[in-house]
Scaffold this motif. Sequence first.
Motif, PDB file in Angstrom:
ATOM      1  N   LEU A 221     -26.800 -43.730 -65.826  1.00  0.00           N
ATOM      2  CA  LEU A 221     -26.723 -44.728 -66.254  1.00  0.00           C
ATOM      3  C   LEU A 221     -25.432 -45.827 -65.884  1.00  0.00           C
ATOM      4  CD1 LEU A 221     -26.935 -46.280 -69.476  1.00  0.00           C
ATOM      5  CD2 LEU A 221     -24.063 -45.104 -70.250  1.00  0.00           C
TER       6      LEU A 221
ATOM      7  N   LYS B 218     -31.402 -46.086 -66.425  1.00  0.00           N
ATOM      8  CA  LYS B 218     -31.568 -46.713 -67.602  1.00  0.00           C
ATOM      9  C   LYS B 218     -30.094 -48.449 -67.859  1.00  0.00           C
ATOM     10  CE  LYS B 218     -33.532 -44.219 -70.675  1.00  0.00           C
ATOM     11  NZ  LYS B 218     -34.748 -44.921 -72.184  1.00  0.00           N
TER      12      LYS B 218
ATOM     13  N   THR C 100     -27.389 -50.299 -68.024  1.00  0.00           N
ATOM     14  CA  THR C 100     -26.387 -50.872 -69.865  1.00  0.00           C
ATOM     15  C   THR C 100     -25.977 -52.334 -69.527  1.00  0.00           C
ATOM     16  OG1 THR C 100     -24.568 -51.136 -67.559  1.00  0.00           O
ATOM     17  CG2 THR C 100     -25.091 -48.505 -68.510  1.00  0.00           C
TER      18      THR C 100
ATOM     19  N   THR D 252     -25.119 -51.712 -75.150  1.00  0.00           N
ATOM     20  CA  THR D 252     -25.834 -51.670 -74.851  1.00  0.00           C
ATOM     21  C   THR D 252     -26.037 -50.050 -73.546  1.00  0.00           C
ATOM     22  OG1 THR D 252     -26.655 -53.933 -74.412  1.00  0.00           O
ATOM     23  CG2 THR D 252     -27.720 -52.378 -72.648  1.00  0.00           C
TER      24      THR D 252
ATOM     25  N   GLN E  39     -27.740 -46.959 -75.025  1.00  0.00           N
ATOM     26  CA  GLN E  39     -29.235 -46.477 -73.428  1.00  0.00           C
ATOM     27  C   GLN E  39     -28.296 -45.161 -73.446  1.00  0.00           C
ATOM     28  OE1 GLN E  39     -32.103 -47.581 -72.509  1.00  0.00           O
ATOM     29  NE2 GLN E  39     -31.019 -49.407 -71.668  1.00  0.00           N
TER      30      GLN E  39
ATOM     31  N   ASP F 248     -30.206 -43.248 -76.329  1.00  0.00           N
ATOM     32  CA  ASP F 248     -31.846 -43.010 -75.523  1.00  0.00           C
ATOM     33  C   ASP F 248     -31.831 -41.830 -74.942  1.00  0.00           C
ATOM     34  OD1 ASP F 248     -34.289 -44.091 -76.912  1.00  0.00           O
ATOM     35  OD2 ASP F 248     -34.264 -45.313 -74.169  1.00  0.00           O
TER      36      ASP F 248
END
Lengths: 423, 293
Positions: free
Chosen positions: A44, A85, A87, A93, A97, A100
């Motif tokens: 991330l 993913k 950010t 965000t 994420q 998610d």
Amino acid sequence: MRNRIRKVNRALMIVLGLFILGTIHLSMDVSAVMAEETYQIGVLQPFSGPYAIYGEEAMAACQVAADQINAAGGILGRKVVLVKKDTKAEVATGIRQANDMILRDKVDAIIGPTSSSVLLGVIEVTKEHKVIHISSIANTEKATLEGIHPYYFQVVPNSYMESQAIANYLKGVDFKSYVPIALDYEWGHSTVDLLKKELQQTKPEAKLQAEFWPPLKETNFSSYITAALNQKPDLVIGILAGSAYQTFIRQARGYQFFDKVKFLGHGFEGDVMALGNEFPEGMRMYSRGAFYAVKSPKMDTFISDYKKITNQYPTCWAILSYDSLMILADAVKKAGTIDRDAVAKALESGKFDTLRGNLSFRDLDHQMNSPEYFATSYFDKSKGFCVGKDVVVVPGESCFRSPEEIKKVRSEKNISFVPWSAR
Amino acid sequence: MELFINQVFSGLVRSALYFLVTSGLTLLFGVVGTLNMAHFSLYMIASYLTWTFHTMLRGFEFSFWSAFILASAGMCILGWIIERLVMRHIYERELGDQLLITFAMVYILDDVTKIIWGSNPLFVARPAILTGVISWGGISLPASDIFVLLLGLVSGLGTWYLLARTRTGRILRAAYSHKEMLPALGIPIHRIYTGIFVLSVLLASIAGSAWTLMGMVDLGQAHTLLIEAFCVMVIGGMGSFVGTAVSAVICGLTYSFAILYVPKIATLLIFVLTGIILVFRPWGLMGTSGRLH
């Protein structure tokens, strides 16, 4: 007109058909992957915007680690799969994420993010879902002091440790007056505040002549440079980062700044490499994981594998991200299961053979005793950029905030954290 | 004395950059009445183009200067394309529409820039003549900063001469004040607008190329200047070219001396100044409802 409508309808049908085919194909791919037992790790990081460079470096390093692990048979026979993913370095965000990754991608652990503010948001998500979370770049102390939860671990030295390391290093540097130039945000202020406090005790003869606070997005440092020079200090301490730091260096060179005063600033390799021969020689610099400061076959292999992917030397962000994933893999092996509680316990109690030596997490705050590296810059012709010599390693243990202070802060803020070792 | 001169100089360099970046925007607003939010992205792209040409010409003796000229030419072509595809369709639209559309362009241009050049900050090596310092009476100043200062002066004076002392300038000013008269005189207004837009992009390009001498070519370089540049425009008077120059000098020097004496509120002072102007003289120091001076 009818023909036109027919044509449009036909085109729409083709697009729809392609979409359905694509979806079936995708789901077949996913099923194929899911059929094999995997250990999914979320990376991330920011992959767009001005901080994307940190994300790309972290991703490349994690890829090197995953490839090495998979080549050796995976983790407990499971293939390591990275889920990437973005950010965008935005708190909202980052949180979305992270959710998610956990809920849709079913990741077993998350490594990231880059920005401290995003970290403080994401840490709440990993706390809620009890997901293993390791921070390799974002280093706010608030995460280990206040945001801490049983599944959160910090490999990067936190902001307190870094300030303490600088203060420890400066004990051995000869200066009678100093001027800090720091970016006007949390990291700059917390670092300078602690430095001032420490220097008052360890170097009472050192006089603080002035302090300068360029805004976070400052691009023109000329006036700060001339103002600092006009103070005629023995030492200027730069708490600057990223392209702002690179710009500062370029502009300061124009004023022969580095010939006139001693300067201590970071030597984060991305900035140093970007500046090539414009980075000043003889500058005191520090890093959270300098590749040139550690001579070991393990580091050589990592540098070689990392260069194959990126065609460049690893930065401290890459080293810390690689270490994070390897530490996680080691903890899973030690736990003998992917059960999160067992892995978290193994992380808290284990000793890990990292690129930077044998390191471990303190149970009180899950902060790794990561060292800080200080060196003097010199231009390495073969590499085309500056590296460091006369390396001084300040051990992480010597920079930790004391347990008493931590307990006091937590008690004042009504924060409760019970380490695995005390359960 | 050395302290004073150093601070004045660094303040004037800051002023020159403010002016170089905002002058094109002012020109466009002054003549056409369009506020192009993407102007700063064009300034950033010019820096990237300078880097590209400089890299391509590495080893060539005049690589920086050639890159400077080629980037300017490239930006003029890009400006012309953008004008044909987008800008000429929004000149007559409401200001809100213009802001929305040009703001969308910011995102498009920024993403395209990232796709082409990546997210690493890049740097352009200064030409040998601009790497040293120029010493005079015990004061040493960076040659590159002196060049940027002179570039600001020459661009400002050149554009002012064009606007105030030439027939073209009179036509350009008439394009704002007597728009209906120009077609009657056989002067195609759209060509004037195209010319002005390309000129504004050229000024952004000069600023972008000049910036490569001072700092890093970076995706964030445009955003960092945006707010301060608008403050400069507001203080000087939206659309007032001379006002922008005066305001750039005021803001640059204010900032520079504030850093010396009250560093904690240096940035704040510019915004306070802008606030005062907006309250007591909303049209700015030298502006008159957006008319070009």
